[in-house]
Design a protein around this motif. Structure first.
Motif, mmCIF file in Angstrom:
data_model
loop_
_atom_site.group_PDB
_atom_site.id
_atom_site.type_symbol
_atom_site.label_atom_id
_atom_site.label_comp_id
_atom_site.label_asym_id
_atom_site.label_seq_id
_atom_site.Cartn_x
_atom_site.Cartn_y
_atom_site.Cartn_z
ATOM 1 N N ILE A 1 -19.946 40.596 3.022
ATOM 2 C CA ILE A 1 -21.435 40.490 2.375
ATOM 3 C C ILE A 1 -21.956 41.961 2.379
ATOM 4 O O ILE A 1 -21.668 42.653 3.200
ATOM 5 C CB ILE A 1 -22.184 39.433 2.903
ATOM 6 N N ALA A 2 -22.970 41.909 1.572
ATOM 7 C CA ALA A 2 -24.029 42.965 1.483
ATOM 8 C C ALA A 2 -24.969 42.875 2.294
ATOM 9 O O ALA A 2 -25.504 41.680 2.955
ATOM 10 C CB ALA A 2 -24.435 43.591 0.202
ATOM 11 N N ASN A 3 -25.985 43.781 2.721
ATOM 12 C CA ASN A 3 -27.422 43.275 3.400
ATOM 13 C C ASN A 3 -28.179 42.844 2.353
ATOM 14 O O ASN A 3 -29.319 43.301 1.904
ATOM 15 C CB ASN A 3 -27.947 44.824 3.936
ATOM 16 N N SER A 4 -27.819 41.697 1.881
ATOM 17 C CA SER A 4 -28.657 40.948 0.666
ATOM 18 C C SER A 4 -28.512 39.589 0.736
ATOM 19 O O SER A 4 -27.704 39.074 1.497
ATOM 20 C CB SER A 4 -27.751 41.356 -0.440
ATOM 21 N N SER A 5 -29.742 38.889 0.751
ATOM 22 C CA SER A 5 -29.908 37.456 0.910
ATOM 23 C C SER A 5 -28.891 36.811 -0.060
ATOM 24 O O SER A 5 -28.712 35.575 0.216
ATOM 25 C CB SER A 5 -31.170 36.766 0.732
ATOM 26 N N PHE A 6 -28.446 37.268 -1.410
ATOM 27 C CA PHE A 6 -27.872 36.843 -2.239
ATOM 28 C C PHE A 6 -26.555 36.278 -1.633
ATOM 29 O O PHE A 6 -26.114 35.394 -1.632
ATOM 30 C CB PHE A 6 -27.812 37.760 -3.439
ATOM 31 N N SER A 7 -25.693 37.425 -1.003
ATOM 32 C CA SER A 7 -24.598 36.937 -0.503
ATOM 33 C C SER A 7 -24.371 36.319 0.839
ATOM 34 O O SER A 7 -23.265 35.852 1.290
ATOM 35 C CB SER A 7 -23.652 38.429 -0.543
ATOM 36 N N TRP A 8 -25.717 36.453 1.586
ATOM 37 C CA TRP A 8 -25.777 35.744 2.776
ATOM 38 C C TRP A 8 -25.629 34.292 2.635
ATOM 39 O O TRP A 8 -24.880 33.719 3.281
ATOM 40 C CB TRP A 8 -27.302 36.231 3.273
ATOM 41 N N TRP A 9 -26.337 33.818 1.479
ATOM 42 C CA TRP A 9 -26.284 32.510 1.179
ATOM 43 C C TRP A 9 -24.836 31.992 0.619
ATOM 44 O O TRP A 9 -24.443 30.947 0.795
ATOM 45 C CB TRP A 9 -27.157 32.169 0.218
ATOM 46 N N ALA A 10 -24.208 32.818 -0.022
ATOM 47 C CA ALA A 10 -22.630 32.685 -0.505
ATOM 48 C C ALA A 10 -21.903 32.385 0.735
ATOM 49 O O ALA A 10 -21.198 31.549 0.536
ATOM 50 C CB ALA A 10 -22.079 33.759 -1.246
ATOM 51 N N ALA A 11 -22.183 33.053 1.796
ATOM 52 C CA ALA A 11 -21.247 32.996 3.034
ATOM 53 C C ALA A 11 -21.514 31.800 3.857
ATOM 54 O O ALA A 11 -20.859 31.032 4.267
ATOM 55 C CB ALA A 11 -21.514 34.286 3.839
ATOM 56 N N LYS A 12 -22.960 31.643 3.618
ATOM 57 C CA LYS A 12 -23.459 30.343 4.434
ATOM 58 C C LYS A 12 -22.870 29.034 3.673
ATOM 59 O O LYS A 12 -22.707 28.189 4.503
ATOM 60 C CB LYS A 12 -24.844 30.332 4.423
ATOM 61 N N LEU A 13 -22.841 28.909 2.539
ATOM 62 C CA LEU A 13 -22.254 27.934 1.713
ATOM 63 C C LEU A 13 -21.119 27.708 1.464
ATOM 64 O O LEU A 13 -20.586 26.669 1.096
ATOM 65 C CB LEU A 13 -23.029 27.806 0.241
ATOM 66 N N ASN A 14 -20.331 28.779 2.186
ATOM 67 C CA ASN A 14 -18.651 28.604 2.251
ATOM 68 C C ASN A 14 -18.266 27.421 3.073
ATOM 69 O O ASN A 14 -18.690 27.691 4.487
ATOM 70 C CB ASN A 14 -18.245 30.186 2.486
ATOM 71 N N MET B 1 -22.787 34.013 -7.013
ATOM 72 C CA MET B 1 -23.119 33.369 -5.532
ATOM 73 C C MET B 1 -22.478 32.107 -5.396
ATOM 74 O O MET B 1 -21.550 32.170 -4.272
ATOM 75 C CB MET B 1 -24.664 33.019 -5.633
ATOM 76 N N TYR B 2 -22.186 31.484 -6.486
ATOM 77 C CA TYR B 2 -21.088 30.130 -6.285
ATOM 78 C C TYR B 2 -19.805 30.661 -6.421
ATOM 79 O O TYR B 2 -19.062 30.014 -5.237
ATOM 80 C CB TYR B 2 -21.218 29.721 -7.755
ATOM 81 N N LEU B 3 -19.351 31.845 -6.915
ATOM 82 C CA LEU B 3 -17.765 32.131 -6.803
ATOM 83 C C LEU B 3 -17.517 32.785 -5.483
ATOM 84 O O LEU B 3 -16.397 32.625 -4.821
ATOM 85 C CB LEU B 3 -17.621 33.204 -7.813
ATOM 86 N N MET B 4 -18.778 33.309 -4.793
ATOM 87 C CA MET B 4 -18.397 34.137 -3.529
ATOM 88 C C MET B 4 -18.451 32.917 -2.616
ATOM 89 O O MET B 4 -17.559 33.215 -1.542
ATOM 90 C CB MET B 4 -19.630 35.042 -3.388
ATOM 91 N N SER B 5 -19.108 31.788 -2.766
ATOM 92 C CA SER B 5 -19.153 30.794 -1.724
ATOM 93 C C SER B 5 -17.948 29.758 -1.820
ATOM 94 O O SER B 5 -17.449 29.301 -0.961
ATOM 95 C CB SER B 5 -20.298 29.800 -2.154
ATOM 96 N N ILE B 6 -16.945 30.073 -2.761
ATOM 97 C CA ILE B 6 -15.582 29.228 -2.929
ATOM 98 C C ILE B 6 -14.661 30.282 -2.255
ATOM 99 O O ILE B 6 -13.337 29.904 -2.363
ATOM 100 C CB ILE B 6 -15.500 28.549 -4.188
ATOM 101 N N CYS B 7 -14.744 31.464 -2.245
ATOM 102 C CA CYS B 7 -13.873 32.201 -1.767
ATOM 103 C C CYS B 7 -13.543 31.928 -0.249
ATOM 104 O O CYS B 7 -14.341 31.459 0.356
ATOM 105 C CB CYS B 7 -14.092 33.885 -1.676
ATOM 106 N N ARG B 8 -12.261 32.200 0.352
ATOM 107 C CA ARG B 8 -12.038 31.663 1.620
ATOM 108 C C ARG B 8 -12.740 32.539 2.757
ATOM 109 O O ARG B 8 -13.103 31.942 3.746
ATOM 110 C CB ARG B 8 -10.454 31.964 1.860
#
Length: 296
Positions: A252-265, A241-248
């Motif tokens: 995301i998938a239909n998943s709260s896990f990557s939802w938060w990664a995108a939100k924290l980007n 999740m952290y690494l996804m959040s620092i991508c530019r």
């Protein structure tokens, strides 16, 4: 009786973050102390269990069953009963401080009301539940521990025009209930999302985060653009999740896990692509996905 907000916490890390964020925002608005209830994890295995304290150093105290009974009454002190009552929508008749998310659209008085306590039961999957205190919530969800575990991957991401791709299969495939509710993002979705990124941004490097690396290597293609596959496992799965959040940018998938990664980007020029159908055979809630995200 203390003036408190009680957050019922259940599910995996992404769901825990939604539940905590909604309750924390409410507690800040009311000036109440925040407590959590985590008794659901004693009943069944849920991903890595309760993780907020280990991932983010959140030290919010958990209420015991006897303490919970003082607020909700003995009948609601057991998780199974609370869950059943919430599903049957009886909670509001038993206790007006028991707030089930299905009723929140009709709870316009929630922020200004001065009941001695609130118990929040639900998933609360929308940034509108914490938008009044979004800055504080994002500070709480910082990844100081994760940064020490993945410096090489983080450097690769920062050195490239990085695009994360989250491919979640796992329980969405093997768990009948999860499969029925969520289904899986189609290969066509990933193909269109990758093509859009390549057309919109130059020199993309795709970082694929997935719980099924072998499947993803065989099926996820990027039209010749560089691809790297990343998967931290076990108790370190949150590093993804952290690494996804620092991508530019994020797919995301239909998943709260990557939802938060995108939100924290924090990239103000980020492109976030999300699946139009978040649920299988069920309409995606209007407020689940931020308006700036592109749906496919």
């Amino acid at each position: 009786m203390k003036k408190i907000v009680i957050a019922n916490i259940t599910g995996g890390l992404g769901n825990q973050m939604f539940q905590y964020a909604a309750a924390k925002s409410l507690s800040l608005s009311l000036g109440f102390n925040l407590y959590i209830c985590i008794d659901s994890y004693a009943l069944k295995k849920q991903h890595n269990g309760y993780e907020l304290n280990s991932v983010f150093d959140i030290e919010t105290p958990a209420l015991s069953r006897s303490d919970l009974a003082k607020y909700l009454g003995r009948i609601c002190s057991t998780y199974v009963i609370r869950q059943s009552l919430a599903r049957m929508k009886y909670c509001r008749y038993l206790n007006k401080s028991f707030i089930n998310e299905h009723y929140l659209s009709r709870q316009k008085h929630l922020i200004t009301s001065r009941r001695p306590y609130y118990y929040l039961h639900g998933y609360w999957q929308s940034d509108k539940y914490f938008q009044l205190h979004e800055t504080e919530i994002k500070k709480i969800f910082s990844f100081e521990k994760a940064k020490k575990l993945c410096m090489e991957h983080a450097q690769q991401i920062e050195d490239t025009n990085s695009v994360s791709i989250h491919v979640r299969r796992g329980d969405y495939v093997t768990n009948q209930k999860a499969n029925k509710l969520h289904g899986q993002c189609s290969l066509d979705y990933y193909k269109k999302a990758i093509e859009h990124m390549l057309q919109s941004h130059k020199n993309c490097t795709f970082f694929v985060f997935t719980d099924t690396p072998e499947w993803a290597r065989e099926h996820i293609k990027a039209n010749g653009a560089p691809m790297k596959f990343v998967h931290y496992t076990g108790k370190n799965a949150y590093v993804d999740m952290y690494l996804m959040s620092i991508c530019r940018h994020n797919i995301i998938a239909n998943s709260s896990f990557s939802w938060w990664a995108a939100k924290l980007n924090e990239n103000i020029q980020k492109t976030v692509i999300a699946p139009y159908n978040w649920f299988n055979k069920k309409e995606t809630p209007t407020d689940l996905l931020p308006k700036t995200w592109k749906l496919m």
